[in-house]
Design an enzyme around this catalytic site. Sequence first.
Site, PDB file in Angstrom:
ATOM      1  N   GLU A 186       0.845  -1.207   0.000  1.00 13.52           N
ATOM      2  CA  GLU A 186       0.000   0.000   0.000  1.00 13.52           C
ATOM      3  C   GLU A 186       0.873   1.248   0.000  1.00 13.52           C
ATOM      4  O   GLU A 186       0.567   2.237  -0.663  1.00 13.52           O
ATOM      5  CB  GLU A 186      -0.939   0.010   1.212  1.00 13.52           C
ATOM      6  CG  GLU A 186      -1.902  -1.166   1.270  1.00 13.52           C
ATOM      7  CD  GLU A 186      -2.704  -1.337  -0.006  1.00 13.52           C
ATOM      8  OE1 GLU A 186      -3.214  -0.336  -0.523  1.00 13.52           O
ATOM      9  OE2 GLU A 186      -2.798  -2.481  -0.493  1.00 13.52           O
ATOM     10  N   TRP A 217     -21.421  11.429 -19.628  1.00 12.71           N
ATOM     11  CA  TRP A 217     -21.964  11.216 -18.287  1.00 12.71           C
ATOM     12  C   TRP A 217     -23.356  11.823 -18.175  1.00 12.71           C
ATOM     13  O   TRP A 217     -23.710  12.721 -18.948  1.00 12.71           O
ATOM     14  CB  TRP A 217     -21.030  11.853 -17.248  1.00 12.71           C
ATOM     15  CG  TRP A 217     -19.630  11.319 -17.294  1.00 12.71           C
ATOM     16  CD1 TRP A 217     -18.522  11.957 -17.792  1.00 12.71           C
ATOM     17  CD2 TRP A 217     -19.179  10.033 -16.853  1.00 12.71           C
ATOM     18  NE1 TRP A 217     -17.410  11.145 -17.669  1.00 12.71           N
ATOM     19  CE2 TRP A 217     -17.788   9.963 -17.100  1.00 12.71           C
ATOM     20  CE3 TRP A 217     -19.808   8.929 -16.268  1.00 12.71           C
ATOM     21  CZ2 TRP A 217     -17.026   8.839 -16.783  1.00 12.71           C
ATOM     22  CZ3 TRP A 217     -19.048   7.813 -15.949  1.00 12.71           C
ATOM     23  CH2 TRP A 217     -17.676   7.772 -16.210  1.00 12.71           C
ATOM     24  N   ASN A 255     -10.838   2.263   3.005  1.00  6.48           N
ATOM     25  CA  ASN A 255     -10.431   2.073   1.610  1.00  6.48           C
ATOM     26  C   ASN A 255     -11.421   1.233   0.806  1.00  6.48           C
ATOM     27  O   ASN A 255     -11.759   1.564  -0.328  1.00  6.48           O
ATOM     28  CB  ASN A 255      -9.043   1.436   1.557  1.00  6.48           C
ATOM     29  CG  ASN A 255      -8.592   1.211   0.127  1.00  6.48           C
ATOM     30  OD1 ASN A 255      -8.506   2.144  -0.663  1.00  6.48           O
ATOM     31  ND2 ASN A 255      -8.343  -0.039  -0.231  1.00  6.48           N
ATOM     32  N   TRP A 296      -9.808   7.467  -7.913  1.00  4.17           N
ATOM     33  CA  TRP A 296     -11.025   7.734  -8.699  1.00  4.17           C
ATOM     34  C   TRP A 296     -10.883   7.236 -10.127  1.00  4.17           C
ATOM     35  O   TRP A 296     -11.808   6.664 -10.697  1.00  4.17           O
ATOM     36  CB  TRP A 296     -11.379   9.233  -8.667  1.00  4.17           C
ATOM     37  CG  TRP A 296     -12.193   9.531  -7.447  1.00  4.17           C
ATOM     38  CD1 TRP A 296     -11.742  10.013  -6.255  1.00  4.17           C
ATOM     39  CD2 TRP A 296     -13.596   9.288  -7.271  1.00  4.17           C
ATOM     40  NE1 TRP A 296     -12.780  10.093  -5.356  1.00  4.17           N
ATOM     41  CE2 TRP A 296     -13.927   9.658  -5.953  1.00  4.17           C
ATOM     42  CE3 TRP A 296     -14.604   8.797  -8.097  1.00  4.17           C
ATOM     43  CZ2 TRP A 296     -15.228   9.547  -5.441  1.00  4.17           C
ATOM     44  CZ3 TRP A 296     -15.897   8.685  -7.597  1.00  4.17           C
ATOM     45  CH2 TRP A 296     -16.198   9.058  -6.284  1.00  4.17           C
TER      46      TRP A 296
END
Length: 391
Positions: A186, A217, A255, A296
């Site tokens: 990580e 979108w 997370n 993202w």
Amino acid sequence: MQAVYANTDYEPAAVARDAQVRGALAQTGIAFHPAKDQVVFDTDEVLTAAGTPYGVFTPYKNAWLKKLEPFYLQAYPVGRHAGALAPRPAGEAAGVPTLAAIGFEPTNLAALKLAPGTAGGRALLEDFSDERIDRYDQTRDFPAVKGPSYLSVHLRFGTLSIRELARLAWDRARAGSRGAEVWLSELIWRDFYHQVLHHHPQVVERSFKPEYDKIKWEHGKHADALFAAWCEGRTGYPLVDAAMLQINQTGYMHNRLRMVVASFLCKDLGLDWRRGERYFAEKLNDYDLAANNGGWQWASSSGCDAQPYFRIFNPVSQSQKFDAQGKFIRRYLPQLAALPDAALHAPWDAKPLDLVAAGLVLGRDYPEPIVRHELARERTLARYAVVKGAR
Ligand SMILES: Cc1cc2nc3c(=O)[nH]c(=O)nc-3n(C[C@H](O)[C@H](O)[C@H](O)COP(=O)(O)OP(=O)(O)OC[C@H]3O[C@@H](n4cnc5c(N)ncnc54)[C@H](O)[C@@H]3O)c2cc1C
């Protein structure tokens, strides 16, 4: 004064600022020396054999681990150079201005039980490194369990050293701890996203994979209403809503849940990932441009080493798998607490008797789902079809 020394900052706005500072200093004959501090390996220290940056995590991680040696993780002996610092300029004798004088307002960190500073970070680190780190591989995905380190905010603000954390993880991993090995990965993701941002600063505005900017979108009033429901935790999907209440109330989100709600925004609601990215930037105490943008773009499939677009998280099965007993959901959505565990993940499918017994009326006490996942999934596959063969 002969020179200014500072830690390198990789965010595009900071890079522009530092360039300005360098220029202004140069005009008065003062040198500017930025130095690596935020990451273990600088953006050009781990490259492919061809000398190009990595775009996929696993080979990057392998190269990162291959290059690692104790030198890169040792503490830098800065203390002994303190005497070489230039004296404080005349007129600045009063010392460092207070935070209030610079314009900072008091925050709710105490209410959030977020202990700031190195002392706060160290206390969290001790709690994690004692033994939780060794179980990290098994616990990290379950939001109701105290599994992760919660150190992100300290890494973000530099109140703990990445080298110290990586050294701890590396030593423990080499001594056989699987948990420490996964945790070290990580920390490597963190370096990875920093070098992605450095080599591809356009990701701040655009998709890493340009063809993903062809996606249309949802927009307009209906899209705005969907977005508001997502932000406020009113989607009717309990795990998504509980996660959004977590970020709204605490400035942190687990997370696994970041992945679930990000996927939900893009692939269930059909909303541009940049809207969610901005919302996280506003709310997260650990907000970090490189990691947030990377996360993202990973979830929307537009990013570096992202998951393929046809892999779409099912918010109900994620809930059944990672919060099976609904402990996390019940913490944030007490109005659902009396439902049986099995009904908690998709209340619209609950038996009427269970709803009555729980005193729950959907649409009154808790929203009906704002989209049907199965239909949304089909719409997403159609929406994303524009990326096929578009390169
Ligand atoms: C959509 C999305 C947005 C995210 N936004 C941020 C953000 O703004 N700031 C941020 O620090 N992390 C972000 N992450 C990564 C990750 O969720 C957090 O770092 C983690 O949840 C922080 O909790 P922790 O310190 O307990 O993590 P641990 O599980 O204990 O991990 C240790 C440290 O490793 C680093 N790390 C862990 N996972 C990642 C990752 N995927 N990418 C980069 N670094 C990682 C963090 O510095 C973290 O503190 C995001 C992930 C997603 C999917």
